[in-house]
Design a protein around this motif. Sequence first.
Motif, PDB file in Angstrom:
ATOM      1  N   ARG A  94       0.479  -1.118  -0.085  1.00 17.51           N
ATOM      2  CA  ARG A  94       0.071   0.227  -0.190  1.00 17.51           C
ATOM      3  C   ARG A  94       0.990   1.495   0.317  1.00 17.51           C
TER       4      ARG A  94
ATOM      5  N   GLY B 242      -5.017   3.619  -9.026  1.00 17.97           N
ATOM      6  CA  GLY B 242      -5.803   2.947  -8.843  1.00 17.97           C
ATOM      7  C   GLY B 242      -4.632   1.718  -8.578  1.00 17.97           C
TER       8      GLY B 242
ATOM      9  N   GLU C 161      -5.895   0.058  -5.003  1.00 27.13           N
ATOM     10  CA  GLU C 161      -7.519  -0.894  -4.448  1.00 27.13           C
ATOM     11  C   GLU C 161      -7.462  -1.814  -5.692  1.00 27.13           C
TER      12      GLU C 161
ATOM     13  N   GLU D 127      -7.191  -4.732  -3.003  1.00 29.28           N
ATOM     14  CA  GLU D 127      -8.431  -4.679  -2.507  1.00 29.28           C
ATOM     15  C   GLU D 127      -9.260  -5.847  -3.542  1.00 29.28           C
TER      16      GLU D 127
END
Length: 274
Positions: free
Chosen positions: A233, A241, A244, A247
């Motif tokens: 992260r 992006g 994201e 995840e």
Amino acid sequence: MKPDLPPLREVIARHGLSASKALGQNFLFDEQLLDRIAAIPGSLEGKAVLEVGPGPGGLTRALLRAGARVTAIEMDRRCLPALAELEEAFPGQLRILQGDAMAMDHDELMGEPYAILSNLPYNVGTALFTGWLSGESWPPRWTSLTLMFQQEVAQRIVAQPGTGAYGRLAVLAQWRTQAKMAMKVHRSAFTPPPKVMSAIVHVVPGEAPEGVSAKVLSRVTEAAFGQRRKMLRQSLKAMPGAVEALEALGIDPQRRAETLSVAEFVALAKRLTR
């Protein structure tokens, strides 16, 4: 009838050649070892082969003996007379180009499918290798890569996730090729002997996963492994992006880059390619 060639040491002495540190040169004299290296990709009879950094032509001789049609790119002008002797000994089999291989379009130069075999100059080996792996169109024009590296670099190419050697090079090499360590070469085989051991990696193109841009994968791995001690992260936050996408794929952003498999990197690049 194969021509009877003088020993390499004699050729080097006659032309007053010595290995240039600046060009990352180390010469191999053992003809049996060179023949074994030339045999790694299988029969070369009549096949087009690109060799980068032939130096005085040790491996070049072995390739020519194996029946290959060789294009040799050499930056060091001092080596050209020794190579010209080989051109004469094997008529029509050897083309010598003086210049910087990094600045040339190898596909255009060869104009047909070709194998690449080289005892790569240490200072540009990795850059050339990643260049050959990074083309957007796949399969590539080259049919195989048989390349000598410092052993440590070779280990990084074939490394598995979770190991200290695993990094960007492993992902770029393994996502659409099969890469294996073909042979280790002792430092004593070279003149002058380098400080480190060497190894030969053999790479053949495989199936490319669909919908993945090589450029995107290259950027993702560069960012992820550029700060390998950090969580993803953190290392990927500058890539729009990317966090994201982790995840959405169910990849914990607190993991570190070296824990991700090649398939997970490919899935991430695929998502970011859209």
